[in-house]
Write an enzyme that holds these catalytic residues in place. Structure first.
Site, PDB file in Angstrom:
ATOM      1  N   SER A 101      -0.181   2.279   3.060  1.00  0.00           N
ATOM      2  CA  SER A 101      -0.924   2.790   4.215  1.00  0.00           C
ATOM      3  C   SER A 101      -2.085   1.848   4.460  1.00  0.00           C
ATOM      4  CB  SER A 101      -1.411   4.226   3.968  1.00  0.00           C
ATOM      5  OG  SER A 101      -2.147   4.323   2.752  1.00  0.00           O
ATOM      6  N   HIS A 139      -3.165   2.023  -0.667  1.00  0.00           N
ATOM      7  CA  HIS A 139      -3.878   2.168   0.605  1.00  0.00           C
ATOM      8  C   HIS A 139      -4.763   0.939   0.798  1.00  0.00           C
ATOM      9  CE1 HIS A 139      -5.596   4.297   4.007  1.00  0.00           C
ATOM     10  NE2 HIS A 139      -6.825   4.126   3.539  1.00  0.00           N
TER      11      HIS A 139
END
Length: 288
Positions: free
Chosen positions: A7, A259
């Site tokens: 992400s 992330h």
């Protein structure tokens, strides 16, 4: 090595040039099929309206699952929840719920008289609606305002118990930092997923200043390596190598989600993802 889920974090642009940079960043990274992208607030909630607009645009036009940062800073409870409902109205139901940084030059966080006192209260209110997937922040290195490292763990437990389903960590430089934090969280009964936050270092001076501000420990070997690489004009090569090695160590230690803090500069993030086997999915034509 197993291909991780990824992400990305973006920040809202402040001008036309920034708008083009964000769009270019999205175009570069979208083919990597992130599970979501998030859009930040500025310190003191200074980009609240921009965040709302960017989140809506990304959700509508990019095809990416988009998460909005939401903070407690300088707003009433009703105003904050109205922003959340505005997100939901356009189909954005992923929220990264944070206390938020105080305005620059202030004497620390001061809750609005009619606002949420902290992130736990915000998370509880969002969870009560039943509309949102709620993610929160976590600190593998001690938060500057925390009394102890255990206090950070205890506070994360409260946020998870309030309704958060995932934590995204502040960045760090060594995998062992994350593993120690993950083990301490498990010992405290935290059973939701903790996703390590990764910062590909585009600019060492800026990254160092950021690390010092948020309490991230800087190993001496990292500082020395970047100072030497800057003299030799090899900073990008070093940054890619260090970041790839960090991610590889995390994956080998059982991490399957990462992330990335992109700072709206996609090239290093893309290169690290490629090195980890995260590449665009290409459909091959069936040739008879």
């Amino acid at each position: 090595m197993k291909r991780p889920e990824i992400s990305f974090e973006f920040f809202p642009p402040k001008n036309i040039e920034g708008t083009f940079r964000l769009w270019d960043t999205t175009q570069v990274l979208a083919p990597l099929k992130p599970r979501f992208v998030s859009v930040t607030y500025g310190a003191g909630g200074t980009t609240r309206d921009l965040t709302r607009d960017v989140v809506g645009t990304l959700h509508k036009h990019s095809g990416l699952r988009t998460a909005a940062h939401l903070t407690c800073v300088d707003a009433t409870r009703d105003e904050t929840l109205k922003i959340a409902q505005d997100f939901a109205a356009v189909g954005v139901t992923d929220i990264v719920a944070l206390r938020g940084d105080p305005p620059k030059g202030s004497n620390g966080f001061q809750p609005h008289p009619d606002g949420f006192a902290n992130s736990v209260e915000l998370i509880e209110a969002l969870a009560e609606t039943g509309q949102f997937t709620i993610r929160v922040g976590a600190y593998p290195d001690k938060h500057p305002e925390a009394a102890t490292a255990q206090a950070d763990i205890d506070w994360l437990k409260r946020k998870i118990d309030a309704g958060a389903t995932e934590a995204l960590t502040q960045f760090f430089f060594e995998a062992e930092t994350f593993f120690r934090f993950r083990d301490a969280a498990a010992k405290a009964g935290i059973d939701q997923y903790i996703t390590p936050g990764i910062l590909p270092i585009e600019n060492w001076k800026g990254a160092r200043r950021f690390a010092e501000g948020c309490g991230t420990f800087i190993p001496e070997w990292v500082a020395e390596a970047f100072e030497k690489a800057e003299r030799d004009n090899r900073s990008d090569l070093l940054a890619t190598a260090i970041c790839t090695e960090l991610c590889t160590d995390l994956i080998e230690g059982g991490v399957d989600k990462l992330h990335f803090y992109t700072l709206n500069r996609p090239e290093l993030t893309r290169d690290v993802c490629f090195a980890l086997g995260v590449t665009p999915e290409v459909k091959l034509e069936n040739v008879a």
